[in-house]
Structures are given as structure tokens and as C-alpha cells.
Scaffold this active site. Structure first.
Site, PDB file in Angstrom:
ATOM      1  N   ASP A 165       0.832  -1.204   0.000  1.00 45.62           N
ATOM      2  CA  ASP A 165       0.000   0.000   0.000  1.00 45.62           C
ATOM      3  C   ASP A 165       0.865   1.253   0.000  1.00 45.62           C
ATOM      4  O   ASP A 165       0.575   2.224  -0.702  1.00 45.62           O
ATOM      5  CB  ASP A 165      -0.946   0.008   1.203  1.00 45.62           C
ATOM      6  N   ARG A 172       0.319   6.233  -6.978  1.00 48.11           N
ATOM      7  CA  ARG A 172      -0.967   6.832  -7.350  1.00 48.11           C
ATOM      8  C   ARG A 172      -0.930   8.348  -7.226  1.00 48.11           C
ATOM      9  O   ARG A 172      -1.525   9.067  -8.027  1.00 48.11           O
ATOM     10  CB  ARG A 172      -2.091   6.258  -6.461  1.00 48.11           C
ATOM     11  N   SER A 187      -7.008   0.386   0.100  1.00 48.53           N
ATOM     12  CA  SER A 187      -5.859   0.949   0.801  1.00 48.53           C
ATOM     13  C   SER A 187      -6.170   1.126   2.290  1.00 48.53           C
ATOM     14  O   SER A 187      -5.419   0.680   3.167  1.00 48.53           O
ATOM     15  CB  SER A 187      -5.510   2.303   0.149  1.00 48.53           C
TER      16      SER A 187
HETATM   17  N1  URA Z   1      -6.165   7.316   2.482  1.00 50.71           N
HETATM   18  C1  URA Z   1      -5.547   6.129   2.348  1.00 50.71           C
HETATM   19  O1  URA Z   1      -5.063   5.548   3.323  1.00 50.71           O
HETATM   20  N2  URA Z   1      -5.479   5.578   1.126  1.00 50.71           N
HETATM   21  C2  URA Z   1      -5.987   6.166   0.044  1.00 50.71           C
HETATM   22  O2  URA Z   1      -5.894   5.603  -1.020  1.00 50.71           O
HETATM   23  C3  URA Z   1      -6.612   7.416   0.194  1.00 50.71           C
HETATM   24  C4  URA Z   1      -6.685   7.968   1.434  1.00 50.71           C
END
Ligand code: URA
Ligand code: CA
Length: 440
Positions: A165, A172, A187
């Protein structure tokens, strides 16, 4: 695993709107984490997901693949259902400080892993460190012992939770693919599950100060997370709550600790109290400690009134080295050198308090971190004296500014441009918009 899968084929499959299998999703996440799949292929894949979306089963598999990309926390030595709460971010959100001791006081085990904040104000750990001596550097065994004994403990974030993540989120961020509901939902859920939650209550914020600005978008995100949780065996529900203005009155670390103390006594701001009761009663319900949300709410109000919630906060603070006497003597918390009042320039009704900009004003005072390396000042911050819908007279205070510098002109300017007063009467915004439950 010997595999003849190729990333290029999986990008093509997603690009064409087909469903990826569990093995294919595991291949992508494992390959991206170990570096065998390069950023350029992962970028193409996330963009395909952005446009094509993901099925319920793909979302669940992606979440679990990310959970297993690193360490997971084993809380099985703690008795009872471990319910975690997650908020999608807000300004001056003191709920975590209140909810921990509050639900612990009715017997729900709170085994919280927390981080430091970036932006606005500090994270939960920063806020708790406003209490002299309090620390989260405890061994796992000690953490588990404390939760079994006191029903509540907080530990710092372990190094290697959900590395997939972390890597994917950074990618991203620079490829215009943050804003995809399946990617956001997986996520967030992967982090909660890796941290050991059996059940999860989500507080999805909506409004100007939130990640999701409209109720429709917030509802979609909430439903996506709730479905992922339930599909992977974690009871999950969400509350959609208003973030068109900051929650409560306090924005700033020591100020929020004081606000949490007041709220645990049943003397806190109305909106903060209400949200804590709404989230808390669902935590109690998911933990199996009550048979209805109404019963759970009654139990929480009772511990606010009979002092048990505050007692639980004291026990928790002292067990982790904190000077719990601040609870009866909050003047022992870090105090700012100067205070200034932001005086209303005209009569009327408060119509707007732009939450994220107010958060930025608190950061300018030093209450939050502009970069990961910044030091935060635990004493400084803002106390809102008026909320949306309140009547105000010219010269009355809108906000008290707590500062350690006597030059706060830039902060005042920022506050004036983000707190609007109108001639017409304004209604206070609705706080809890709706609850979201599992839908197959
Ligand atoms: N917060 C997160 O932890 N992940 C995301 O993708 C967006 C906001
Ligand atoms: Ca607050």
C-alpha cells in the site's frame, strides 16, 4: 511459485474491463512489492482500474493481497472482539481520544496502533504526548498485557505494515490515480486489517473539509469499504458525518486533550459528543457487548455520567507513563504564552467555517507539521467560539488564538477569509448524515 503470468496481459485484461482472479491479483501485488513489476506497468494497471473499476471479489482480493504484503499484527491473545475505528480525516477531530477510553469503560478492548500527523494538527500520538511522560514505545507483550488488564493501550506504528500500500499510494499520488474508490477503499481497509482488527467502524467524512466533498461520493466510498470488510470476514459498518466545519471547538494538540477530558465527563461540545456516541455505540454493538445501538448508547452515557470513562482515560495514561493528574488539573498541559481574540466585524450569523483552511491556520501557529521533519508545538491552536448557525454580535470573539509568538496577523487574515458571517439566519449543518451497512 513458478508462474507464466505476464503483467502486460493483466493490464490488458483490466483495460478491457474483465475480472482478474485471486491468483492474478496476488501476482500483481507480490510482484510490485518485490520490485519484479516496474512502476510503469503498475501505473498503467492503476489507470486501467481507475477507468474500469473493480468487482466486489477483486476489491476483497486486492485488500487481502496488500494485508499479506508485510507484517500483520496478531491480537488473538487479547480477550474479546477487537473493534477498531477509522476516520477518513478531518480537522480538529478529537474522536479517537474520546472513543478509546469511552468504549474501554464498558469493556470493549481497544488495541490501538497510531501514528503521527502530517498537516492540520498532530495525530493521536502527538496529542497524547501533550501529557507529560506519556509514551507509546512499548513492547508487543506489554501492549497485549495492558489491553487485557485495562481494556486500552496505544502502540506506535510498526515498520512493515502493508508495504504494498505504501508503494502503491506513492505511485498513485504522481499518476493521477488516487481518486479511485476501489483503490482508496482497499488501501484504507488493508491497513486496518493488518493492524489486527476483528471488526471496524468507519467514520467517513463529507463536506468542504473532507476527502469526499459530496454526500454521493462519501456514500460510495463508505459502501465500498463496508463491503470489503464484510467480504473478508470483518464485521464493518460506516457512519457518514459532516466535515463542512471543524468538529468540536478545539484545534490543536493540548487543546484537544482538554476537549477530550471535558467530553469524557459529558461536558464536551455537542457535535463531538454526539459523533462519539454514534461511533461508540456501533463499536460496542460490533464487539457484542450490547444487543442494540440504543442499549449501547445508554451504556456509554452512563459511564460518562458516573466517572468511569474518565477513570479509564486516567488508568490508560498512567499505564503508559503519563502524568494523569492533568485530568483533574488540565492547566498542567502545555500552555501557550499568548492568546488573541478574532473579533467579529459585523452582526449576523456564522454561515461558513472552511474546515481545511482553519486547519491550515492552526498549522501556521505550529500545531501541525508542514513536512514530516517539522517539530510541532503542543500548546498552540485555536478554540472556536462560534459554530455554523450561531448568532454573533460585532466585536464578539469568533475564535481564540493560542500562540507562542505575538505576531499572528497572517493567522488572523486566514481565519477572517475562511469564517463567513451572513445577515440571514443559517441552519446548523446536520452532523450524522447516515449509516452504511453491508449490501450484497
Ligand atoms: N487514504 C488512504 O489511506 N489511502 C488512500 O488511497 C486514500 C486515502
Ligand atoms: Ca476538536
Amino acid at each position: 511459485m513458478v508462474s507464466n503470468m505476464r503483467m502486460v496481459d493483466l493490464i490488458e485484461k483490466k483495460r478491457d474491463g474483465k475480472e482478474l482472479s485471486k491468483e492474478e491479483i496476488q501476482f500483481i501485488i507480490k510482484g510490485y512489492t518485490d520490485g519484479s513489476i516496474p512502476d510503469y506497468q503498475m501505473s498503467a494497471w492503476t489507470m486501467a482500474v481507475y477507468f474500469q473499476g473493480m468487482t466486489e471479489s477483486e476489491r476483497a482480493e486486492l485488500t487481502m493481497a496488500m494485508v499479506h504484503s508485510g507484517d500483520t499484527i496478531d491480537l488473538s491473545a487479547i480477550n474479546g472482539v477487537k473493534v477498531d475505528k477509522h476516520s477518513t480525516g478531518g480537522v480538529g477531530d478529537t474522536t479517537t481520544l474520546v472513543l478509546g477510553p469511552l468504549v474501554a469503560a464498558v469493556g470493549v478492548p481497544v488495541a490501538k496502533m497510531s501514528g503521527r500527523g502530517l498537516g492540520h494538527t498532530g495525530g493521536t500520538i502527538d496529542k497524547l504526548e501533550a501529557v507529560e511522560g506519556f509514551h507509546v514505545e512499548i513492547e508487543n507483550e506489554e501492549f497485549i498485557r495492558l489491553v487485557n488488564e485495562n481494556k486500552i493501550a496505544v502502540i506506535g506504528q510498526s515498520g512493515n505494515l502493508t508495504p504494498a500500500d505504501k508503494k502503491l499510494y506513492s505511485l498513485r499520488d504522481v499518476t493521477a490515480t488516487v481518486n479511485s474508490i476501489p483503490l482508496i477503499a482497499s488501501s484504507i481497509m488493508s491497513k486496518k486489517i493488518a493492524a489486527g482488527a476483528d471488526a471496524i467502524v468507519l467514520d467517513v467524512k463529507t463536506g468542504a473539509g473532507a476527502f469526499m466533498k459530496t454526500l454521493d461520493d462519501s456514500r460510495d466510498l463508505a459502501q465500498a469499504m463496508v463491503n470489503i470488510g464484510n467480504n473478508v470476514g470483518r464485521k464493518t459498518m460506516a457512519i457518514i458525518s459532516d466535515m463542512s466545519q471543524p468538529l468540536g471547538f478545539a484545534i490543536g494538540n493540548a487543546l484537544e486533550v482538554k476537549e477530550a477530558i471535558d467530553t469524557l465527563k459529558g461536558e464536551g461540545p455537542e457535535d463531538l459528543t454526539e459523533l462519539c456516541l454514534a461511533l461508540g455505540s456501533n463499536m460496542v454493538l460490533l464487539a457484542g457487548k450490547a444487543s442494540s445501538a440504543e442499549e449501547a448508547r445508554k451504556m456509554l452515557i452512563e459511564v460518562m455520567e458516573n466517572g468511569k470513562a474518565l477513570e479509564s482515560f486516567k488508568t490508560f495514561l498512567s499505564a503508559q507513563g503519563g502524568d494523569a493528574s492533568v485530568i483533574d488539573q488540565p492547566e498542567k498541559l502545555p500552555q501557550a504564552k499568548y492568546t488573541f481574540e478574532l473579533e467579529a466585524k459585523e452582526d449576523g450569523y456564522v454561515s461558513e467555517i472552511v474546515a481545511d483552511e482553519i486547519g491550515t491556520a492552526a498549522m501556521l501557529l505550529g500545531a501541525g507539521r508542514a513536512t514530516k521533519e517539522s517539530e510541532i508545538d503542543l500548546a498552540v491552536g485555536l478554540m472556536l467560539r462560534k459554530k455554523i448557525g450561531d448568532e454573533v454580535k460585532k466585536g464578539e470573539s469568533l475564535v481564540t488564538i493560542y500562540a507562542n509568538s505575538n505576531d499572528v496577523e497572517d493567522v488572523k487574515d486566514k481565519l477572517y477569509s475562511n469564517i463567513k458571517v451572513s445577515k440571514e439566519k443559517v441552519d446548523a449543518p446536520k452532523l450524522v448524515h447516515e449509516e452504511v451497512h453491508f449490501q450484497k
